[in-house]
Design a protein around this motif. Structure first.
Motif, PDB file in Angstrom:
ATOM      1  N   HIS A   1       0.849  -1.191   0.000  1.00 21.89           N
ATOM      2  CA  HIS A   1       0.000   0.000   0.000  1.00 21.89           C
ATOM      3  C   HIS A   1       0.880   1.234   0.000  1.00 21.89           C
ATOM      4  O   HIS A   1       2.117   1.136   0.070  1.00 21.89           O
ATOM      5  CB  HIS A   1      -0.933   0.006   1.215  1.00 21.89           C
ATOM      6  CG  HIS A   1      -0.251  -0.285   2.510  1.00 21.89           C
ATOM      7  ND1 HIS A   1       0.583   0.625   3.146  1.00 21.89           N
ATOM      8  CD2 HIS A   1      -0.260  -1.397   3.308  1.00 21.89           C
ATOM      9  CE1 HIS A   1       1.037   0.094   4.267  1.00 21.89           C
ATOM     10  NE2 HIS A   1       0.553  -1.135   4.393  1.00 21.89           N
TER      11      HIS A   1
ATOM     12  N   PHE B   1       0.430  -2.401 -13.140  1.00 20.08           N
ATOM     13  CA  PHE B   1      -0.557  -3.103 -12.331  1.00 20.08           C
ATOM     14  C   PHE B   1      -1.961  -2.842 -12.866  1.00 20.08           C
ATOM     15  O   PHE B   1      -2.204  -1.839 -13.533  1.00 20.08           O
ATOM     16  CB  PHE B   1      -0.519  -2.612 -10.870  1.00 20.08           C
ATOM     17  CG  PHE B   1       0.808  -2.761 -10.194  1.00 20.08           C
ATOM     18  CD1 PHE B   1       1.100  -3.888  -9.441  1.00 20.08           C
ATOM     19  CD2 PHE B   1       1.771  -1.753 -10.294  1.00 20.08           C
ATOM     20  CE1 PHE B   1       2.326  -4.005  -8.796  1.00 20.08           C
ATOM     21  CE2 PHE B   1       2.991  -1.874  -9.664  1.00 20.08           C
ATOM     22  CZ  PHE B   1       3.280  -2.997  -8.908  1.00 20.08           C
TER      23      PHE B   1
ATOM     24  N   ASN C   1      -6.216  -3.480 -11.317  1.00 20.85           N
ATOM     25  CA  ASN C   1      -7.122  -3.988 -10.288  1.00 20.85           C
ATOM     26  C   ASN C   1      -8.143  -4.906 -10.939  1.00 20.85           C
ATOM     27  O   ASN C   1      -8.809  -4.520 -11.899  1.00 20.85           O
ATOM     28  CB  ASN C   1      -7.834  -2.833  -9.580  1.00 20.85           C
ATOM     29  CG  ASN C   1      -6.930  -2.138  -8.575  1.00 20.85           C
ATOM     30  OD1 ASN C   1      -6.314  -2.798  -7.736  1.00 20.85           O
ATOM     31  ND2 ASN C   1      -6.839  -0.829  -8.664  1.00 20.85           N
TER      32      ASN C   1
ATOM     33  N   ARG D   1     -13.230  -6.090  -2.383  1.00 20.72           N
ATOM     34  CA  ARG D   1     -12.379  -5.126  -3.077  1.00 20.72           C
ATOM     35  C   ARG D   1     -11.674  -5.802  -4.240  1.00 20.72           C
ATOM     36  O   ARG D   1     -11.382  -7.003  -4.209  1.00 20.72           O
ATOM     37  CB  ARG D   1     -11.340  -4.547  -2.114  1.00 20.72           C
ATOM     38  CG  ARG D   1     -11.937  -3.817  -0.927  1.00 20.72           C
ATOM     39  CD  ARG D   1     -10.869  -3.260  -0.018  1.00 20.72           C
ATOM     40  NE  ARG D   1     -10.021  -2.283  -0.692  1.00 20.72           N
ATOM     41  CZ  ARG D   1      -8.997  -1.666  -0.118  1.00 20.72           C
ATOM     42  NH1 ARG D   1      -8.689  -1.936   1.132  1.00 20.72           N
ATOM     43  NH2 ARG D   1      -8.291  -0.787  -0.782  1.00 20.72           N
ATOM     44  N   ASP D   2     -11.396  -5.019  -5.282  1.00 21.67           N
ATOM     45  CA  ASP D   2     -10.621  -5.543  -6.397  1.00 21.67           C
ATOM     46  C   ASP D   2      -9.232  -5.933  -5.904  1.00 21.67           C
ATOM     47  O   ASP D   2      -8.739  -5.415  -4.898  1.00 21.67           O
ATOM     48  CB  ASP D   2     -10.494  -4.495  -7.504  1.00 21.67           C
ATOM     49  CG  ASP D   2     -11.836  -4.160  -8.144  1.00 21.67           C
ATOM     50  OD1 ASP D   2     -12.829  -4.849  -7.832  1.00 21.67           O
ATOM     51  OD2 ASP D   2     -11.892  -3.218  -8.940  1.00 21.67           O
ATOM     52  N   THR D   3      -8.614  -6.846  -6.638  1.00 24.57           N
ATOM     53  CA  THR D   3      -7.310  -7.359  -6.239  1.00 24.57           C
ATOM     54  C   THR D   3      -6.241  -6.872  -7.209  1.00 24.57           C
ATOM     55  O   THR D   3      -6.389  -7.000  -8.422  1.00 24.57           O
ATOM     56  CB  THR D   3      -7.320  -8.900  -6.222  1.00 24.57           C
ATOM     57  OG1 THR D   3      -8.357  -9.349  -5.354  1.00 24.57           O
ATOM     58  CG2 THR D   3      -6.003  -9.443  -5.700  1.00 24.57           C
ATOM     59  N   LEU D   4      -5.186  -6.294  -6.652  1.00 23.03           N
ATOM     60  CA  LEU D   4      -4.121  -5.751  -7.486  1.00 23.03           C
ATOM     61  C   LEU D   4      -3.304  -6.885  -8.099  1.00 23.03           C
ATOM     62  O   LEU D   4      -2.876  -7.805  -7.405  1.00 23.03           O
ATOM     63  CB  LEU D   4      -3.218  -4.844  -6.652  1.00 23.03           C
ATOM     64  CG  LEU D   4      -2.236  -3.970  -7.438  1.00 23.03           C
ATOM     65  CD1 LEU D   4      -2.991  -2.889  -8.213  1.00 23.03           C
ATOM     66  CD2 LEU D   4      -1.214  -3.332  -6.495  1.00 23.03           C
ATOM     67  N   HIS D   5      -3.111  -6.811  -9.427  1.00 16.75           N
ATOM     68  CA  HIS D   5      -2.306  -7.772 -10.169  1.00 16.75           C
ATOM     69  C   HIS D   5      -1.156  -7.053 -10.879  1.00 16.75           C
ATOM     70  O   HIS D   5      -1.335  -5.934 -11.359  1.00 16.75           O
ATOM     71  CB  HIS D   5      -3.145  -8.474 -11.245  1.00 16.75           C
ATOM     72  CG  HIS D   5      -4.087  -9.514 -10.744  1.00 16.75           C
ATOM     73  ND1 HIS D   5      -5.046  -9.273  -9.777  1.00 16.75           N
ATOM     74  CD2 HIS D   5      -4.239 -10.822 -11.106  1.00 16.75           C
ATOM     75  CE1 HIS D   5      -5.740 -10.393  -9.570  1.00 16.75           C
ATOM     76  NE2 HIS D   5      -5.266 -11.337 -10.358  1.00 16.75           N
TER      77      HIS D   5
ATOM     78  N   LYS E   1      -7.032   2.153 -16.971  1.00 16.42           N
ATOM     79  CA  LYS E   1      -7.076   0.995 -16.073  1.00 16.42           C
ATOM     80  C   LYS E   1      -5.695   0.549 -15.613  1.00 16.42           C
ATOM     81  O   LYS E   1      -5.563  -0.232 -14.684  1.00 16.42           O
ATOM     82  CB  LYS E   1      -7.786  -0.192 -16.761  1.00 16.42           C
ATOM     83  CG  LYS E   1      -9.296  -0.086 -16.786  1.00 16.42           C
ATOM     84  CD  LYS E   1      -9.912  -1.373 -17.295  1.00 16.42           C
ATOM     85  CE  LYS E   1     -11.435  -1.337 -17.212  1.00 16.42           C
ATOM     86  NZ  LYS E   1     -11.927  -1.408 -15.829  1.00 16.42           N
TER      87      LYS E   1
ATOM     88  N   HIS F   1       3.930   1.464  -2.178  1.00 18.04           N
ATOM     89  CA  HIS F   1       3.678   1.982  -3.511  1.00 18.04           C
ATOM     90  C   HIS F   1       4.319   3.375  -3.612  1.00 18.04           C
ATOM     91  O   HIS F   1       3.952   4.278  -2.862  1.00 18.04           O
ATOM     92  CB  HIS F   1       2.177   2.112  -3.771  1.00 18.04           C
ATOM     93  CG  HIS F   1       1.424   0.826  -3.682  1.00 18.04           C
ATOM     94  ND1 HIS F   1       0.060   0.751  -3.905  1.00 18.04           N
ATOM     95  CD2 HIS F   1       1.820  -0.445  -3.414  1.00 18.04           C
ATOM     96  CE1 HIS F   1      -0.340  -0.498  -3.763  1.00 18.04           C
ATOM     97  NE2 HIS F   1       0.710  -1.241  -3.467  1.00 18.04           N
TER      98      HIS F   1
ATOM     99  N   ARG G   1      -0.991 -13.792  -9.070  1.00 16.79           N
ATOM    100  CA  ARG G   1      -1.575 -12.511  -9.494  1.00 16.79           C
ATOM    101  C   ARG G   1      -0.624 -11.772 -10.427  1.00 16.79           C
ATOM    102  O   ARG G   1      -0.390 -10.593 -10.299  1.00 16.79           O
ATOM    103  CB  ARG G   1      -1.932 -11.658  -8.272  1.00 16.79           C
ATOM    104  CG  ARG G   1      -3.032 -12.260  -7.419  1.00 16.79           C
ATOM    105  CD  ARG G   1      -3.483 -11.340  -6.312  1.00 16.79           C
ATOM    106  NE  ARG G   1      -2.511 -11.263  -5.243  1.00 16.79           N
ATOM    107  CZ  ARG G   1      -2.015 -10.134  -4.760  1.00 16.79           C
ATOM    108  NH1 ARG G   1      -2.355  -8.973  -5.291  1.00 16.79           N
ATOM    109  NH2 ARG G   1      -1.158 -10.142  -3.765  1.00 16.79           N
TER     110      ARG G   1
END
Length: 206
Positions: free
Chosen positions: A40, A65, A67, A75-79, A94, A114, A185
């Protein structure tokens, strides 16, 4: 003799040696390998933070990345995503781009921070980058000033430089730490379920 009660065996004496530890304890100082880490921004830590001082080894280059909405997750998942795939299949809005740096809260609570890499003239990004840079040398806390009507983060250093012990940084490489954190991911192919979900493509049922 017939009819006599069978003799009841007397309990043996208690032998503590049966429970004696026979193997040497793990050697002191052996490092526990980290598994998947939280990731984060520095402000989302809600605490004082240090970023690894070795930027060459423990700050990644700019990464890509996306989401991804995951069924059953709120919640969306970060890839992570291969940039070529992102550019071929997804609108630019996006795709997220930032660096990952090894960071910690006090008492070695590690996470991947991040670090913005774009739009440094934006006050939010600019103050975020400034906080991350300062955190290489001292304990820093970044908090939003939005309630004051200021579009930026307030950067505070710990009042006492030695309020918290110096981090005991892990020796695992940043590549290893990112790998275990984003295991499963990483979008590297056209038929990855995460990419198919983002473009609204049918997924084969195995």
């Amino acid at each position: 003799m017939i009819g006599e009660e069978p003799a009841i065996a007397k309990p043996g004496s208690f032998d503590l040696n049966k429970f004696k530890a026979k193997h040497a304890a793990a050697a002191a100082g052996v490092e526990t390998l980290l598994t998947a880490l939280p990731h984060h921004s520095i402000s989302q830590a809600k605490d004082f933070v240090r970023l690894h001082h070795d930027e060459d080894a423990y700050w990644s280059p700019e990464l890509c990345f996306v989401n991804v909405p995951i069924k059953g997750m709120k919640r969306d998942t970060l890839h992570l995503i291969d940039e070529e795939l992102a550019m071929r299949f997804l609108p630019s809005a996006k795709v997220l781009r930032f660096r990952l740096a090894l960071a910690t809260k006090p008492f070695d609570i590690f996470f991947l921070c991040h670090v913005p890499t774009r739009n440094g003239d934006n006050s939010w990004n600019g103050s975020n980058i400034q906080a991350c840079e300062q955190a290489k040398a001292r304990w820093v806390q970044a908090t939003s000033r939005k309630e004051e009507g200021v579009e930026a983060y307030k950067i505070d250093s710990a009042r006492d430089p030695d309020a918290f012990a110096e981090p005991k940084w892990p020796t695992q490489s940043l590549t290893e730490l990112i790998g275990v954190t984003f295991a499963g991911r990483m979008i590297e192919r056209e038929d990855h379920p995460g990419l198919l979900r983002l473009i609204g493509a049918r997924q084969s049922v195995s």
